[in-house]
Structures are given as structure tokens and as C-alpha cells.
Motif scaffolding. Structure first.
Motif, PDB file in Angstrom:
ATOM      1  N   SER A  41      -1.339  12.642  -8.027  1.00 44.37           N
ATOM      2  CA  SER A  41      -1.537  12.713  -9.473  1.00 44.37           C
ATOM      3  C   SER A  41      -0.797  11.614 -10.225  1.00 44.37           C
ATOM      4  O   SER A  41      -0.925  11.502 -11.449  1.00 44.37           O
ATOM      5  N   LEU A  42      -0.026  10.803  -9.518  1.00 41.58           N
ATOM      6  CA  LEU A  42       0.825   9.809 -10.162  1.00 41.58           C
ATOM      7  C   LEU A  42       0.074   8.511 -10.438  1.00 41.58           C
ATOM      8  O   LEU A  42      -0.927   8.200  -9.795  1.00 41.58           O
ATOM      9  N   SER A  43       0.605   7.746 -11.370  1.00 44.53           N
ATOM     10  CA  SER A  43       0.087   6.407 -11.628  1.00 44.53           C
ATOM     11  C   SER A  43       0.530   5.468 -10.508  1.00 44.53           C
ATOM     12  O   SER A  43       1.410   5.797  -9.700  1.00 44.53           O
ATOM     13  N   GLY A  44      -0.050   4.266 -10.490  1.00 46.49           N
ATOM     14  CA  GLY A  44       0.318   3.302  -9.462  1.00 46.49           C
ATOM     15  C   GLY A  44       1.783   2.944  -9.516  1.00 46.49           C
ATOM     16  O   GLY A  44       2.455   2.830  -8.484  1.00 46.49           O
ATOM     17  N   GLU A  70       5.818  -7.114  -2.495  1.00 49.73           N
ATOM     18  CA  GLU A  70       5.351  -7.061  -3.875  1.00 49.73           C
ATOM     19  C   GLU A  70       5.821  -5.781  -4.568  1.00 49.73           C
ATOM     20  O   GLU A  70       5.016  -4.963  -5.024  1.00 49.73           O
ATOM     21  N   PRO A  71       7.135  -5.568  -4.673  1.00 43.06           N
ATOM     22  CA  PRO A  71       7.655  -4.306  -5.199  1.00 43.06           C
ATOM     23  C   PRO A  71       7.327  -4.048  -6.664  1.00 43.06           C
ATOM     24  O   PRO A  71       7.348  -2.886  -7.105  1.00 43.06           O
ATOM     25  N   THR A  72       7.040  -5.090  -7.430  1.00 44.34           N
ATOM     26  CA  THR A  72       6.794  -4.890  -8.862  1.00 44.34           C
ATOM     27  C   THR A  72       5.320  -4.744  -9.211  1.00 44.34           C
ATOM     28  O   THR A  72       4.972  -4.621 -10.387  1.00 44.34           O
ATOM     29  N   ASN A  73       4.437  -4.756  -8.210  1.00 47.77           N
ATOM     30  CA  ASN A  73       3.012  -4.538  -8.488  1.00 47.77           C
ATOM     31  C   ASN A  73       2.796  -3.214  -9.192  1.00 47.77           C
ATOM     32  O   ASN A  73       3.407  -2.194  -8.845  1.00 47.77           O
ATOM     33  N   HIS A  74       1.928  -3.199 -10.175  1.00 47.87           N
ATOM     34  CA  HIS A  74       1.535  -1.996 -10.917  1.00 47.87           C
ATOM     35  C   HIS A  74       2.626  -1.471 -11.844  1.00 47.87           C
ATOM     36  O   HIS A  74       2.475  -0.382 -12.403  1.00 47.87           O
ATOM     37  N   LEU A  75       3.710  -2.193 -11.992  1.00 50.44           N
ATOM     38  CA  LEU A  75       4.778  -1.741 -12.880  1.00 50.44           C
ATOM     39  C   LEU A  75       4.742  -2.535 -14.183  1.00 50.44           C
ATOM     40  O   LEU A  75       4.512  -3.750 -14.173  1.00 50.44           O
ATOM     41  N   ASP A  76       4.979  -1.852 -15.319  1.00 48.94           N
ATOM     42  CA  ASP A  76       5.112  -2.576 -16.573  1.00 48.94           C
ATOM     43  C   ASP A  76       6.438  -3.336 -16.546  1.00 48.94           C
ATOM     44  O   ASP A  76       7.291  -3.115 -15.677  1.00 48.94           O
ATOM     45  N   GLY A 112      14.681   6.898 -11.300  1.00 47.75           N
ATOM     46  CA  GLY A 112      14.197   7.404 -12.579  1.00 47.75           C
ATOM     47  C   GLY A 112      12.983   8.303 -12.485  1.00 47.75           C
ATOM     48  O   GLY A 112      12.162   8.358 -13.414  1.00 47.75           O
ATOM     49  N   ILE A 113      12.870   9.047 -11.385  1.00 52.81           N
ATOM     50  CA  ILE A 113      11.687   9.908 -11.217  1.00 52.81           C
ATOM     51  C   ILE A 113      12.065  11.368 -10.952  1.00 52.81           C
ATOM     52  O   ILE A 113      11.261  12.128 -10.409  1.00 52.81           O
ATOM     53  N   SER A 114      13.266  11.772 -11.356  1.00 57.03           N
ATOM     54  CA  SER A 114      13.673  13.163 -11.152  1.00 57.03           C
ATOM     55  C   SER A 114      12.692  14.123 -11.808  1.00 57.03           C
ATOM     56  O   SER A 114      12.426  15.219 -11.290  1.00 57.03           O
ATOM     57  N   HIS A 115      12.139  13.720 -12.938  1.00 58.70           N
ATOM     58  CA  HIS A 115      11.208  14.590 -13.670  1.00 58.70           C
ATOM     59  C   HIS A 115       9.865  14.745 -12.955  1.00 58.70           C
ATOM     60  O   HIS A 115       9.069  15.625 -13.302  1.00 58.70           O
ATOM     61  N   LEU A 116       9.622  13.919 -11.941  1.00 63.41           N
ATOM     62  CA  LEU A 116       8.370  13.994 -11.193  1.00 63.41           C
ATOM     63  C   LEU A 116       8.522  14.772  -9.887  1.00 63.41           C
ATOM     64  O   LEU A 116       7.559  14.880  -9.117  1.00 63.41           O
ATOM     65  N   GLU A 117       9.674  15.314  -9.645  1.00 64.38           N
ATOM     66  CA  GLU A 117      10.014  15.891  -8.336  1.00 64.38           C
ATOM     67  C   GLU A 117       8.974  16.877  -7.817  1.00 64.38           C
ATOM     68  O   GLU A 117       8.649  16.883  -6.628  1.00 64.38           O
ATOM     69  N   LYS A 118       8.419  17.702  -8.687  1.00 62.86           N
ATOM     70  CA  LYS A 118       7.485  18.741  -8.247  1.00 62.86           C
ATOM     71  C   LYS A 118       6.024  18.324  -8.389  1.00 62.86           C
ATOM     72  O   LYS A 118       5.130  19.102  -8.045  1.00 62.86           O
ATOM     73  N   ARG A 119       5.809  17.106  -8.854  1.00 60.68           N
ATOM     74  CA  ARG A 119       4.436  16.640  -9.052  1.00 60.68           C
ATOM     75  C   ARG A 119       3.791  16.283  -7.726  1.00 60.68           C
ATOM     76  O   ARG A 119       4.449  15.861  -6.762  1.00 60.68           O
ATOM     77  N   SER A 120       2.464  16.403  -7.676  1.00 61.76           N
ATOM     78  CA  SER A 120       1.694  15.949  -6.533  1.00 61.76           C
ATOM     79  C   SER A 120       1.662  14.432  -6.534  1.00 61.76           C
ATOM     80  O   SER A 120       1.451  13.798  -7.574  1.00 61.76           O
ATOM     81  N   PHE A 121       1.868  13.825  -5.353  1.00 55.37           N
ATOM     82  CA  PHE A 121       1.886  12.373  -5.255  1.00 55.37           C
ATOM     83  C   PHE A 121       0.561  11.777  -5.731  1.00 55.37           C
ATOM     84  O   PHE A 121       0.537  10.740  -6.394  1.00 55.37           O
ATOM     85  N   GLU A 167       0.832  -1.190   0.000  1.00 56.21           N
ATOM     86  CA  GLU A 167       0.000   0.000   0.000  1.00 56.21           C
ATOM     87  C   GLU A 167       0.877   1.254   0.000  1.00 56.21           C
ATOM     88  O   GLU A 167       2.026   1.236   0.422  1.00 56.21           O
ATOM     89  N   THR A 168       0.309   2.349  -0.476  1.00 58.51           N
ATOM     90  CA  THR A 168       1.012   3.627  -0.433  1.00 58.51           C
ATOM     91  C   THR A 168       0.122   4.645   0.298  1.00 58.51           C
ATOM     92  O   THR A 168      -0.417   5.568  -0.301  1.00 58.51           O
ATOM     93  N   PRO A 169      -0.057   4.450   1.621  1.00 59.24           N
ATOM     94  CA  PRO A 169      -0.976   5.310   2.370  1.00 59.24           C
ATOM     95  C   PRO A 169      -0.362   6.680   2.651  1.00 59.24           C
ATOM     96  O   PRO A 169       0.525   6.829   3.485  1.00 59.24           O
ATOM     97  N   VAL A 170      -0.808   7.685   1.941  1.00 59.84           N
ATOM     98  CA  VAL A 170      -0.348   9.052   2.152  1.00 59.84           C
ATOM     99  C   VAL A 170      -1.577   9.901   2.456  1.00 59.84           C
ATOM    100  O   VAL A 170      -2.450  10.077   1.599  1.00 59.84           O
TER     101      VAL A 170
END
Length: 263
Positions: free
Chosen positions: A138-141, A164-170, A127-136, A84-87
């Protein structure tokens, strides 16, 4: 830096979920937990990072009972990426990853240049430097999963627990994430759903069934036709991949296996 469960049992509403489970994760080992849904993998991990308390038995972190250590001391040594990612609040990616620095700071201490650099590197590695200022929110799973891994990296713990670290990842990001974790040379224990991922990356694998360890060993020792049929109820052809030198599984539909026995 070692982590060990010693005869851990755990029940929920008088239903026994874990039965005297013992596993040992040695320093720098990558240990996988596999088993059918409901076999107790996540429950075991939650006991190991103190979200749940064993009914009996113990969990030992660096040769000391984890229940006798402070939360801050544990967090300096052990990082967790859960399913889970409870924020509760809508943080930016940068702010959320920065929370990984909390165990290393005094009360109300502000981030220093060192902290900013550690967070920046964690963002780059995942690999998420480009997401640094994004709202959590708003992100995909898959993006959220990588943010939580980045937060664990910013924590700079030497033991990493992954549920389950690879859940929701292509598939590309599954392999990238597992490659990254392997190259960090940390002590890792991970509950894994994909048996080919487990075969490729784990040094040791523990197989759980109905809350018990039924076997453990190297991927070659554990991933056998008999275990797959008895524990998972599937037939599989198992070969050693010529490029990786690791076992890989090809599942065979039941309609093609009638009358076929596996040894």
C-alpha cells in the motif's frame, strides 16, 4: 571493514558489460559510482554483493573472496538496498524490517526483546514509525525505499551497498536519507544518478563509461567540465558552494554553449 573489486569482468549473452573493473572501498568511506545509463554501475554492485558471479576477477570482503564465504556470514557484514523492491508476499512494514534480523538468528529462533528494539530504532531512524502496521504493497515508491533502508539498518551490517537509493524520493526525503546514511558512519558504496548528491556526500567517486572506470578521486577531482562533457555529454558550471564547501553543478542547455569550449 573493507570491500574491493579486483579486475572484475562480466558478460551477458557474449556482450561484455564490465571490463577489468577495480574499485576499493576503505573502512568508513562513502564511495559513489556515477556514469550514464548502461555504464555498468548496477551490474558492478550486483557482482559485489554476489547476486552475479564475475566472469573473471574477484570481489574481496574483509580480505576474503566473497564467493568463499557463506551467505549468512556475508549478510552479517554487508547489507543491500537495491533499485527494485521485490516482495512476493504482502508483509507489514514491521515484519519486513524484522527480516533484517535473520542473519543474526538460529533456524526457527523467535525474535527477542533486543530484536524488537533494533527494529523499532531502524523505523525511527528512517522516519517510518507511523507506517509500522501498514501493508508494504500500500506504500508509495518513496516509502517502500525507506522501508528497505530500515531493513538494512536492522541487519546491523557495517558495509552498506545502495543502488540508486534516492529514486522515487522527493528532494526533502532524498536529503534526509543521505544525511542519515552519512551519520551512521558505515562503509558505503552507492550507485548515484544525481551528481550534486554524489558531490555532497561522497568521499571518493568512480566514474564508469561503457563498463570501464575512466577516472576516480575526490568529488573536486572527478567532477570537472571535461569529464561531464566527455562522459555525460553535458555542459555544466561547477562552483564550490559557500555553505557546504562541496562542488555543485549548474547544467547549461546546449543551445547556450554553441561555440563555447570547456577546459
Amino acid at each position: 571493514m573493507t570491500l574491493e573489486a579486483k579486475k572484475v569482468s562480466f558478460s551477458i549473452y557474449d556482450q561484455r558489460i564490465l571490463h577489468d573493473v577495480s574499485i576499493q572501498i576503505k573502512e568508513k568511506q562513502f564511495v559513489g559510482l556515477i556514469g550514464p545509463n548502461g555504464s555498468g554501475k548496477s551490474t558492478l554492485l550486483k557482482n559485489m554483493y554476489r547476486l552475479l558471479k564475475p566472469e573473471s576477477g574477484s570481489v574481496v570482503l574483509n580480505e576474503q573472496d566473497i564467493l568463499k564465504q557463506s551467505s549468512k556470514a556475508i549478510a552479517k557484514n554487508l547489507a543491500v538496498v537495491s533499485q527494485e523492491t521485490p516482495v512476493l508476499f504482502d508483509f507489514t512494514v514491521h515484519d519486513l524490517v524484522s527480516m533484517g534480523r535473520t542473519p543474526h538468528k538460529k533456524l526457527l529462533e523467535l525474535d527477542q526483546e533486543k530484536d524488537f528494539q533494533i527494529v523499532k530504532e531502524a523505523l525511527r531512524q528512517t522516519g517510518i514509525s507511523h507506517l509500522e502496521k501498514r501493508s508494504f504493497s500500500s506504500l508509495s515508491g518513496g516509502e517502500k525505499k525507506r522501508v528497505m533502508v530500515a531493513r538494512a539498518l536492522a541487519q546491523q551490517a557495517q558495509i552498506l551497498i545502495l543502488d540508486e537509493p534516492t529514486n522515487h524520493l522527493d528532494i526533502q526525503h532524498q536529503l534526509q536519507l543521505m544525511d542519515l546514511i552519512q551519520t551512521l558512519h558505515l562503509t558505503v558504496v552507492a550507485a548515484l544518478h544525481d551528481l550534486n548528491i554524489a558531490a555532497m556526500y561522497c568521499d571518493q567517486i568512480y566514474v564508469l563509461q561503457q563498463g570501464r572506470i575512466v577516472c576516480h578521486g575526490t568529488p573536486e577531482e572527478v567532477l570537472t567540465p571535461t569529464v561531464l562533457q566527455d562522459v555525460f555529454g553535458v555542459f555544466a558550471d561547477i562552483q564550490i558552494h559557500p555553505m557546504t564547501g562541496k562542488p555543485y553543478l549548474t547544467y547549461v542547455p546546449e543551445q547556450f554553449t554553441k561555440g563555447v569550449s570547456q577546459i
